[in-house]
Structure formats: structure tokens, C-alpha cells
Design an enzyme around this catalytic site. Structure first.
Site, PDB file in Angstrom:
ATOM      1  N   SER A 189       0.810  -1.221   0.000  1.00  0.00           N
ATOM      2  CA  SER A 189       0.000   0.000   0.000  1.00  0.00           C
ATOM      3  C   SER A 189       0.845   1.274   0.000  1.00  0.00           C
ATOM      4  O   SER A 189       1.938   1.319   0.572  1.00  0.00           O
ATOM      5  CB  SER A 189      -0.932   0.024   1.210  1.00  0.00           C
ATOM      6  OG  SER A 189      -1.859  -1.040   1.152  1.00  0.00           O
ATOM      7  N   ALA A 191       0.207   5.892  -0.107  1.00  0.00           N
ATOM      8  CA  ALA A 191      -0.766   6.929   0.235  1.00  0.00           C
ATOM      9  C   ALA A 191      -1.841   7.066  -0.829  1.00  0.00           C
ATOM     10  O   ALA A 191      -3.014   7.290  -0.520  1.00  0.00           O
ATOM     11  CB  ALA A 191      -0.048   8.264   0.445  1.00  0.00           C
ATOM     12  N   TRP A 221       1.107   2.282   5.967  1.00  0.00           N
ATOM     13  CA  TRP A 221       0.302   1.320   6.744  1.00  0.00           C
ATOM     14  C   TRP A 221       0.869  -0.097   6.640  1.00  0.00           C
ATOM     15  O   TRP A 221       0.122  -1.068   6.457  1.00  0.00           O
ATOM     16  CB  TRP A 221      -1.155   1.344   6.289  1.00  0.00           C
ATOM     17  CG  TRP A 221      -1.718   2.717   6.187  1.00  0.00           C
ATOM     18  CD1 TRP A 221      -1.955   3.600   7.209  1.00  0.00           C
ATOM     19  CD2 TRP A 221      -2.117   3.391   4.988  1.00  0.00           C
ATOM     20  NE1 TRP A 221      -2.471   4.769   6.720  1.00  0.00           N
ATOM     21  CE2 TRP A 221      -2.584   4.680   5.353  1.00  0.00           C
ATOM     22  CE3 TRP A 221      -2.128   3.044   3.631  1.00  0.00           C
ATOM     23  CZ2 TRP A 221      -3.048   5.600   4.425  1.00  0.00           C
ATOM     24  CZ3 TRP A 221      -2.585   3.963   2.704  1.00  0.00           C
ATOM     25  CH2 TRP A 221      -3.040   5.223   3.093  1.00  0.00           C
ATOM     26  N   SER A 223       2.221  -3.378   8.006  1.00  0.00           N
ATOM     27  CA  SER A 223       2.226  -4.192   9.221  1.00  0.00           C
ATOM     28  C   SER A 223       3.559  -4.918   9.386  1.00  0.00           C
ATOM     29  O   SER A 223       4.221  -5.257   8.406  1.00  0.00           O
ATOM     30  CB  SER A 223       1.093  -5.223   9.162  1.00  0.00           C
ATOM     31  OG  SER A 223      -0.164  -4.595   9.095  1.00  0.00           O
ATOM     32  N   GLU A 306      -5.285 -15.886  -0.875  1.00  0.00           N
ATOM     33  CA  GLU A 306      -5.017 -16.775   0.250  1.00  0.00           C
ATOM     34  C   GLU A 306      -5.070 -16.003   1.561  1.00  0.00           C
ATOM     35  O   GLU A 306      -5.606 -16.474   2.564  1.00  0.00           O
ATOM     36  CB  GLU A 306      -3.642 -17.429   0.092  1.00  0.00           C
ATOM     37  CG  GLU A 306      -3.532 -18.374  -1.080  1.00  0.00           C
ATOM     38  CD  GLU A 306      -2.241 -19.169  -1.040  1.00  0.00           C
ATOM     39  OE1 GLU A 306      -1.593 -19.199   0.024  1.00  0.00           O
ATOM     40  OE2 GLU A 306      -1.881 -19.765  -2.062  1.00  0.00           O
ATOM     41  N   ARG A 333     -22.986 -15.115  36.692  1.00  0.00           N
ATOM     42  CA  ARG A 333     -23.665 -13.969  37.302  1.00  0.00           C
ATOM     43  C   ARG A 333     -25.179 -14.208  37.426  1.00  0.00           C
ATOM     44  O   ARG A 333     -25.831 -14.649  36.480  1.00  0.00           O
ATOM     45  CB  ARG A 333     -23.407 -12.704  36.486  1.00  0.00           C
ATOM     46  CG  ARG A 333     -24.015 -11.440  37.101  1.00  0.00           C
ATOM     47  CD  ARG A 333     -23.453 -10.189  36.470  1.00  0.00           C
ATOM     48  NE  ARG A 333     -24.132  -8.975  36.893  1.00  0.00           N
ATOM     49  CZ  ARG A 333     -23.931  -8.349  38.047  1.00  0.00           C
ATOM     50  NH1 ARG A 333     -23.053  -8.847  38.919  1.00  0.00           N
ATOM     51  NH2 ARG A 333     -24.577  -7.235  38.343  1.00  0.00           N
ATOM     52  N   GLN A 344     -34.366 -16.197  28.705  1.00  0.00           N
ATOM     53  CA  GLN A 344     -34.648 -16.573  27.315  1.00  0.00           C
ATOM     54  C   GLN A 344     -34.181 -15.505  26.327  1.00  0.00           C
ATOM     55  O   GLN A 344     -33.638 -15.825  25.258  1.00  0.00           O
ATOM     56  CB  GLN A 344     -36.140 -16.821  27.124  1.00  0.00           C
ATOM     57  CG  GLN A 344     -36.470 -17.383  25.736  1.00  0.00           C
ATOM     58  CD  GLN A 344     -37.962 -17.596  25.553  1.00  0.00           C
ATOM     59  OE1 GLN A 344     -38.736 -16.648  25.579  1.00  0.00           O
ATOM     60  NE2 GLN A 344     -38.360 -18.846  25.367  1.00  0.00           N
ATOM     61  N   GLY A 404     -22.228  -6.144  30.369  1.00  0.00           N
ATOM     62  CA  GLY A 404     -22.672  -4.957  31.089  1.00  0.00           C
ATOM     63  C   GLY A 404     -21.520  -3.998  31.350  1.00  0.00           C
ATOM     64  O   GLY A 404     -20.584  -3.875  30.559  1.00  0.00           O
ATOM     65  N   GLU A 428      -6.502  -6.033   3.589  1.00  0.00           N
ATOM     66  CA  GLU A 428      -6.471  -7.123   2.600  1.00  0.00           C
ATOM     67  C   GLU A 428      -7.749  -7.181   1.762  1.00  0.00           C
ATOM     68  O   GLU A 428      -8.263  -8.255   1.429  1.00  0.00           O
ATOM     69  CB  GLU A 428      -6.158  -8.457   3.273  1.00  0.00           C
ATOM     70  CG  GLU A 428      -4.745  -8.476   3.842  1.00  0.00           C
ATOM     71  CD  GLU A 428      -4.199  -9.854   4.122  1.00  0.00           C
ATOM     72  OE1 GLU A 428      -4.606 -10.819   3.442  1.00  0.00           O
ATOM     73  OE2 GLU A 428      -3.349  -9.972   5.023  1.00  0.00           O
TER      74      GLU A 428
END
Length: 447
Positions: A189, A191, A221, A223, A306, A333, A344, A404, A428
Site C-alpha cells: 500500500s 498513500a 500502513w 504491518s 489466500e 452472574r 430466554q 454490562g 487485505e
């Protein structure tokens, strides 16, 4: 356990029956020997034993469920699960906060053979199949998707590109290192060329005598860039030919003129380094061209197909990781005298997502088998990346609701999964690109 060739025998030693622990809901207890969950030469997997009983029945073997794995596949899956829970999990929150993967984690990935899954044993790799590689990605993702993306890119993109199209010289130079001590990075990649990857501006100018190329440009970018010892770089060796000039190069990260920038501050996958990489008059020997000059665009298309299955594996791992956190809480809990899991309204929610997760699993494993058997899988790879990313987002969001208030805090990793999963619909190949690919293939089917 450091080794230069992580064979199946070494893996069996790693998870030998003397290790007394089992994996339960993503956690370990000491009540059952590991031999009860990990196949050994005397304790075969269900799939292996069934096939043995029906030796010679090739039709049965071909029709085994895609959710059934071989002994070797189960072995590597369980080894990855064990390592992720015992060694990786205690470091996840710290690495996320530090925005950095610990060196000992990377070393552990190499030591356990997870970085050379499909590299043949003669080059120091594990000699496993594509399904095994995806199972490792899935299991690591249940604990830390930042680490799984490092493993996924390294295995499904760089390693396989070298295996498929590298010269014997490149294979001998890089495969042993990629399997044992050298992290790789996939530099595509820019810009101005994200989804439109072939609009790249980076050039590779050949020398007059053809002995080397000079690379100039900036990738964005990227990785694994901070940890990388080698970059698989795509640059245009003949811009007049447009995308047909794009060529792939294996570039040593220590080469003069390679500059890795600052790590991007990201929403998720924070421990995964994502940086700009500048190539300033970088001289690369002609022998470091991967495959043929001008065919880089084809290699890129093929290998990303792939890679999409690998990303889908990451996404279902994230969804399972959410269940690993939420379900024990719901079962524990009590409110209004009833376990949360027994209401339910709650049952219907987690049952629905579990069903969608199972569908995504089947799609992933089916795409893996199609790839391994030489069956065209482009449509299926796009489908499973699209769908698995949607399921992961839903599971991550709902798990926080189920938990929660505590789910909204950093006391649990649910909020991290929520942040980590979002990029699944982006990298990707965005979800819109997957839809375009699927539509194109469907139209071809009906012409």
C-alpha cells in the site's frame, strides 16, 4: 524450546502427556492430562481413527466434514491454544498499552514453529498445510489478534510467495530465516494506492548492466514493519507498462536507504506495528527479484486471495475469544435469582451469534480445503472474509452488552476485541471490494 527445524516430532514433545493441564473455555485447569485433548501416536484424533477404520474407502475420506481435522492439524491447533493461554495471555494488556509486541513473544512464535507453518522441513520449517496455518491464526486471535496478524501476514503472504515464485537462490537465502528468526513484512500500500493497489508510484529503476535495481518511494500502513528483517516490496520497474511493470522484490531491512517511520496510533491491533516505510535510493540485487520482472501484480492478486482466508481465520478467532470471555460470566452472574445465561432473551442472542459463528467456521475450513486441493477459491475467499468480519463485529459488540458495565472497562479483554475486529472489514481488501469480487464471480457462473 528453541529449534531450527520444528518438526512434528518436536511438536509432540512440546505437548507431551507429562504436561498436566487442559484447555477449558479458553482457560487451563489441572484436572485432566494434556494427552486427553492432544492426539499422540497412541491417542489418535477422531478423524484419523475413523479414516483408519475405513482404510481404502477413498469416497468416505473425500466426504469427511470440513470441521474435522487430521491428527497433525489438531496437534498444532492445541499447541497454539496452549501457548497462547499460558505464555501470551499474561502479556496482552501490557503490549496493547505499550503499542508493541514483546521480543519474547516473537521468539516464542519462532520457537514453537508458528512462523514457518508451510515452509518445508528441509528449509527449517514445520512442513504443515494451509489449514494448520489458519488454525494457528485462529487460536492466537482468541487471545491477541495483534499477534495473530503478525503470524498471518508472515505465513500466508511472504512465506508462501517465496515458496511459490522464489528462485532456488531466494528460497535458500530466506526460507530458513523466515522459519527461525526473521519476521517479514508485506509492503504494497501507498498513500495514493490503497484499494487501487496498482496505482502505486514507487519505482524500481534497473541499472544499465541489469545487475541491480534502485527503489524509490514510500509505502504506508505496513504491518510488522518495526520487527521486520525483510520486506516483500512491490514497485514498478517500467511505469510505461502501468501495472504490467509491477515487480516484487525481497529487500533486507538492513539495506542502506530503508527507513521505517513512527508507529501509527490505531484504534485496535495496537501491539502490531503499522508504519510508513521509505525506500530512498535502495539498491537491490537483480537476484532478489521474486519471480519474473513485471509479474508482481499477478503474484499480489494470487497471494492476497489466500491471505483473505487467513484474515477470516483471525476474525472467527476474535468471535470465539468474545465467547470465551462472555459465556463463563453469563453462567456465573445471577440477577433476580436467575443466571444471566438462563434468561430466554439472552439465550436467543448468544444462540444466534453462535450459529453465525459456526457458519463462518464452515466457510473458512471449506475455503482452506479448496485451496489445498487446487480448486478455484477466489469467490469463497472473498465470501468468508466478508462474512467472518461481520460476525466478529457482531460478537464483539454483543459480548460487551452481555457483560454490562464490566465489559465496557479494561478489566476484561472484551473491549480490546471490539477495537481489534474493526479492521477486518478494511485490510487485505475492503468489504466493498469483496462484494465486487463475489458479484463478478456470480455473473461468470451464469454466463
Amino acid at each position: 524450546m528453541a529449534t531450527n527445524a520444528f518438526s512434528r516430532i518436536a511438536m509432540r514433545r512440546l505437548i507431551a502427556p507429562k504436561v498436566s493441564s487442559r484447555i477449558s473455555s479458553g482457560r487451563f485447569t489441572n484436572s485432566t492430562a494434556i494427552s486427553s485433548i492432544v492426539p499422540t501416536t497412541t491417542s489418535r484424533s477422531l478423524s484419523a481413527s475413523v479414516l483408519q477404520q475405513h482404510a481404502g474407502h477413498e469416497e468416505l475420506e473425500r466426504r469427511m466434514p470440513v470441521t474435522t481435522f487430521t491428527e497433525d492439524e489438531e496437534m498444532v491447533r492445541d499447541a497454539a491454544r496452549m501457548w497462547a493461554n499460558q505464555e501470551l495471555k499474561p502479556l496482552v494488556r501490557e503490549m496493547d498499552n505499550e503499542c508493541k509486541t514483546r521480543p519474547e513473544v516473537i521468539q516464542g512464535l519462532f520457537d514453537h514453529g508458528f512462523m514457518g507453518m508451510e515452509i518445508p522441513e528441509e528449509y527449517g520449517g514445520s512442513g504443515m498445510n494451509f489449514t494448520s496455518a489458519c488454525l494457528v491464526v485462529e487460536e492466537l486471535s482468541r487471545v491477541d489478534p495483534s499477534v495473530s496478524i503478525l503470524v498471518d501476514i508472515h505465513n500466508t503472504l511472504t512465506n508462501n510467495a517465496v515458496r511459490f515464485w522464489g528462485s532456488e537462490q531466494l528460497k535458500e537465502k530466506w526460507l530458513p530465516r523466515l522459519a527461525t528468526d526473521c519476521v517479514s513484512s508485506f509492503a504494497l500500500s501507498e498513500a495514493g494506492s490503497g484499494t487501487d493497489a496498482f496505482a502505486m508510484k514507487m519505482t524500481a529503476t534497473p541499472s544499465d548492466d541489469g545487475s541491480h535495481y534502485t527503489l524509490n518511494g514510500e509505502k504506508m500502513w505496513i504491518s510488522n514493519s518495526k520487527e521486520a528483517g525483510v520486506f516483500l516490496v512491490f514497485a514498478n520497474a517500467n511505469p510505461l507498462l502501468k501495472h504490467r511493470g509491477i515487480t516484487a522484490f525481497m529487500v533486507d531491512a538492513s539495506t542502506e536507504g530503508v527507513h521505517v517511520g513512527n508507529t501509527e496510533k490505531k484504534l485496535g491491533l495496537r501491539a502490531s506495528s503499522t508504519c510508513p516505510v521509505v525506500f530512498d535510493n535502495v539498491k537491490v540485487d537483480a537476484a532478489d527479484v521474486l519471480g519474473e520482472v513485471g509479474l508482481g501484480y499477478k503474484y499480489c492478486i494470487n497471494i492476497l486471495n489466500e491471505g483473505r482466508i487467513g484474515i477470516a481465520s483471525q476474525q472467527i478467532g476474535i468471535a470465539k475469544g468474545c465467547f470465551d470471555i462472555a459465556m463463563p460470566y453469563l453462567n456465573d452472574r445471577t440477577q433476580f435469582g436467575t443466571k444471566l445465561a438462563d434468561f430466554q432473551g439472552m439465550e436467543h442472542q448468544y444462540a444466534q451469534i453462535a450459529t453465525e459463528l459456526h457458519a463462518a467456521e464452515v466457510m473458512v475450513y471449506n475455503a482452506c480445503r479448496m485451496k489445498e486441493n487446487g480448486i478455484p477459491f477466489v469467490k469463497e475467499a472473498s465470501m468468508v472474509k466478508l462474512y467472518a468480519s461481520q460476525v466478529a463485529e457482531k460478537a464483539a459488540s454483543k459480548s460487551i452488552e452481555w457483560l454490562g458495565g464490566i465489559g465496557f472497562t479494561q478489566d476484561l479483554l472484551a473491549e480490546k476485541f471490539f477495537r481489534d475486529c474493526k479492521v477486518g472489514s478494511i485490510y487485505e481488501g475492503t468489504s466493498n471490494i469483496q462484494l465486487q469480487t463475489i458479484a463478478k464471480k456470480i455473473k461468470e457462473d451464469y454466463r
